[in-house]
Design an enzyme around this catalytic site. Sequence first.
Site, PDB file in Angstrom:
ATOM      1  N   ILE A 154       4.256  12.576  13.084  1.00  0.00           N
ATOM      2  CA  ILE A 154       5.139  13.060  12.004  1.00  0.00           C
ATOM      3  C   ILE A 154       4.310  13.360  10.757  1.00  0.00           C
ATOM      4  O   ILE A 154       4.504  14.377  10.090  1.00  0.00           O
ATOM      5  CB  ILE A 154       6.248  12.028  11.685  1.00  0.00           C
ATOM      6  N   GLY A 178      -3.594   7.609  15.136  1.00  0.00           N
ATOM      7  CA  GLY A 178      -3.679   8.951  14.556  1.00  0.00           C
ATOM      8  C   GLY A 178      -4.907   9.671  15.090  1.00  0.00           C
ATOM      9  O   GLY A 178      -5.865   9.037  15.537  1.00  0.00           O
ATOM     10  N   ILE A 188      -9.277  13.651   3.726  1.00  0.00           N
ATOM     11  CA  ILE A 188      -8.875  12.658   4.726  1.00  0.00           C
ATOM     12  C   ILE A 188      -9.785  11.440   4.592  1.00  0.00           C
ATOM     13  O   ILE A 188     -11.008  11.585   4.574  1.00  0.00           O
ATOM     14  CB  ILE A 188      -9.021  13.248   6.153  1.00  0.00           C
ATOM     15  N   ALA A 202       2.284   5.348   7.598  1.00  0.00           N
ATOM     16  CA  ALA A 202       1.332   4.602   8.432  1.00  0.00           C
ATOM     17  C   ALA A 202       2.022   3.382   9.031  1.00  0.00           C
ATOM     18  O   ALA A 202       2.617   2.575   8.317  1.00  0.00           O
ATOM     19  CB  ALA A 202       0.144   4.155   7.581  1.00  0.00           C
ATOM     20  N   ALA A 203       1.953   3.259  10.343  1.00  0.00           N
ATOM     21  CA  ALA A 203       2.582   2.120  11.028  1.00  0.00           C
ATOM     22  C   ALA A 203       2.141   2.119  12.475  1.00  0.00           C
ATOM     23  O   ALA A 203       1.715   3.153  13.007  1.00  0.00           O
ATOM     24  CB  ALA A 203       4.103   2.242  10.976  1.00  0.00           C
ATOM     25  N   SER A 222      12.965   3.244  10.454  1.00  0.00           N
ATOM     26  CA  SER A 222      13.330   3.528  11.840  1.00  0.00           C
ATOM     27  C   SER A 222      14.779   3.167  12.134  1.00  0.00           C
ATOM     28  O   SER A 222      15.264   2.111  11.720  1.00  0.00           O
ATOM     29  CB  SER A 222      12.418   2.736  12.765  1.00  0.00           C
ATOM     30  N   TYR A 271       8.651  -4.445  16.783  1.00  0.00           N
ATOM     31  CA  TYR A 271       8.450  -3.153  16.102  1.00  0.00           C
ATOM     32  C   TYR A 271       9.618  -2.884  15.156  1.00  0.00           C
ATOM     33  O   TYR A 271       9.427  -2.583  13.968  1.00  0.00           O
ATOM     34  CB  TYR A 271       8.300  -1.998  17.115  1.00  0.00           C
ATOM     35  N   VAL A 326       9.685   8.959  25.269  1.00  0.00           N
ATOM     36  CA  VAL A 326      10.008   9.752  26.453  1.00  0.00           C
ATOM     37  C   VAL A 326       9.317  11.119  26.465  1.00  0.00           C
ATOM     38  O   VAL A 326       8.890  11.581  27.526  1.00  0.00           O
ATOM     39  CB  VAL A 326      11.551   9.886  26.585  1.00  0.00           C
ATOM     40  N   GLU A 348      17.646  -1.905  25.075  1.00  0.00           N
ATOM     41  CA  GLU A 348      17.757  -0.561  24.509  1.00  0.00           C
ATOM     42  C   GLU A 348      19.205  -0.072  24.552  1.00  0.00           C
ATOM     43  O   GLU A 348      19.937  -0.345  25.490  1.00  0.00           O
ATOM     44  CB  GLU A 348      16.770   0.417  25.136  1.00  0.00           C
TER      45      GLU A 348
HETATM   46  N1  UDP Z   1      13.267   7.244  29.018  1.00  0.00           N
HETATM   47  C1  UDP Z   1      13.249   7.618  30.357  1.00  0.00           C
HETATM   48  N2  UDP Z   1      12.050   7.544  31.022  1.00  0.00           N
HETATM   49  C2  UDP Z   1      10.900   7.138  30.447  1.00  0.00           C
HETATM   50  C3  UDP Z   1      10.917   6.793  29.074  1.00  0.00           C
HETATM   51  C4  UDP Z   1      12.120   6.841  28.398  1.00  0.00           C
HETATM   52  O1  UDP Z   1      14.278   7.973  30.946  1.00  0.00           O
HETATM   53  O2  UDP Z   1       9.855   7.090  31.137  1.00  0.00           O
HETATM   54  C5  UDP Z   1      14.548   7.301  28.270  1.00  0.00           C
HETATM   55  C6  UDP Z   1      14.979   5.943  27.715  1.00  0.00           C
HETATM   56  O3  UDP Z   1      15.813   5.256  28.634  1.00  0.00           O
HETATM   57  C7  UDP Z   1      15.777   6.335  26.475  1.00  0.00           C
HETATM   58  C8  UDP Z   1      15.171   7.668  26.036  1.00  0.00           C
HETATM   59  O4  UDP Z   1      14.371   8.116  27.146  1.00  0.00           O
HETATM   60  O5  UDP Z   1      17.122   6.555  26.776  1.00  0.00           O
HETATM   61  C9  UDP Z   1      14.304   7.580  24.810  1.00  0.00           C
HETATM   62  O6  UDP Z   1      13.343   6.575  24.997  1.00  0.00           O
HETATM   63  P1  UDP Z   1      12.208   6.339  23.912  1.00  0.00           P
HETATM   64  O7  UDP Z   1      11.420   5.144  24.360  1.00  0.00           O
HETATM   65  O8  UDP Z   1      11.509   7.608  23.648  1.00  0.00           O
HETATM   66  O9  UDP Z   1      13.049   6.013  22.589  1.00  0.00           O
HETATM   67  P2  UDP Z   1      14.063   4.809  22.252  1.00  0.00           P
HETATM   68  O10 UDP Z   1      14.522   4.172  23.549  1.00  0.00           O
HETATM   69  O11 UDP Z   1      13.284   3.881  21.392  1.00  0.00           O
HETATM   70  O12 UDP Z   1      15.187   5.461  21.548  1.00  0.00           O
END
Ligand code: UDP
Length: 335
Positions: free
Chosen positions: A12, A36, A52, A78-79, A121, A145, A189, A274
């Site tokens: 980002i 990064g 930089i 930064a994180a 976040s 996190y 993902v 999640e």
């Molecule tokens: N996801 C998936 N396969 C993967 C990684 C993630 O289907 O290999 C799905 C996960 O179940 C979620 C979405 O993608 O619904 C986003 O996941 P991500 O880890 O990117 O973000 P977060 O879950 O933190 O919103």
Amino acid sequence: MKTIVTGGAGFIGSHLVDRLLADNHQVLVLDNFSTGRLDNLKQHKGNKRLVIKKVDLGTNSSNWIHWFRKIDWVFHLAALADIVPSIVKPLDYHHSNVDGTVNVLEASKKAGIKRFIYAASSSCYGIPNVYPTSERAEIRPQYPYALTKYLGEQYVLHWGQIYKLPVISLRFFNVYGPRSRTSGTYGAVFGTFLAQKLARKPYTVVGNGKQTRDFTYVTDIVEAMIKAVKSIITNEIFNVGSGRTYSINELVKLLGSSLPAGRQVIHIPKRPGEPYCTQADITKIKKVLGWKPKIKFEDGVAKVLEDIDYWRDAPIWTPKKIKVATREWFKYLGK
Ligand code: UDP
């Protein structure tokens, strides 16, 4: 303006740097390059308005505080990201995301900067009761996190309240776009699926893929940061999301596959902690900052695909490797 972007070599951050330079500002990137990449800024090679510096903001500021002199705007991005390593190494996350934030706040306060924008976040909402989720929803971090990003936000607002530092915190929802993170750890993902596509491997779809996310295109996120930094509003939190939801199955369809039907996806177990859905209530940012998302999901995914070579060196995750990489995740959150 003279600006600092911490984490400016990240996903980002590098898009924010693109925008600030395009708008003729001066940009100082402070990054420890743990995740990064200098490559994310290579398009600006030779640009004299970009400087930089490699800095660890979690450490004593006497080595780097001088960089804050005469700075107008500070964007603190930064994180450390990613869920699994935050469960394995919570103190590293505290160091970067909490200590780092306090140090940057102190440096900003001492320098008398004009505006401070914090990249927060949406993971602070955990598994919310209400969708779309507003800024007033209960805070329920599900892993270190999320907790450390939230603690960072609390510090930011406290420095706003006590020291009158002009701060705004923006809670980002599932940011995607060119240069989406590929830090080597199993996580987001987009990076996972794009590397799988390039390697002609099946997409590892969690559960039945019907879960949804509020995917938000990175330049829309950048626009929100610009609107926030230029406003006169302080000490406020805003959600930044598309306000819409898309399922993982829809994402798979948009990404396409060269594999024969029936072999395009492999289903892997649902991940504990999640949410089934994320969706931002963006009423507040629309009303107060006059921001709204512009990039449709279909168009955003198409832009990412134009740039797919970026993920050529990214790790290729198979169900077996994911099982090993997420062991601690299932161990601690699985009950
Ligand atoms: N996801 C998936 N396969 C993967 C990684 C993630 O289907 O290999 C799905 C996960 O179940 C979620 C979405 O993608 O619904 C986003 O996941 P991500 O880890 O990117 O973000 P977060 O879950 O933190 O919103």
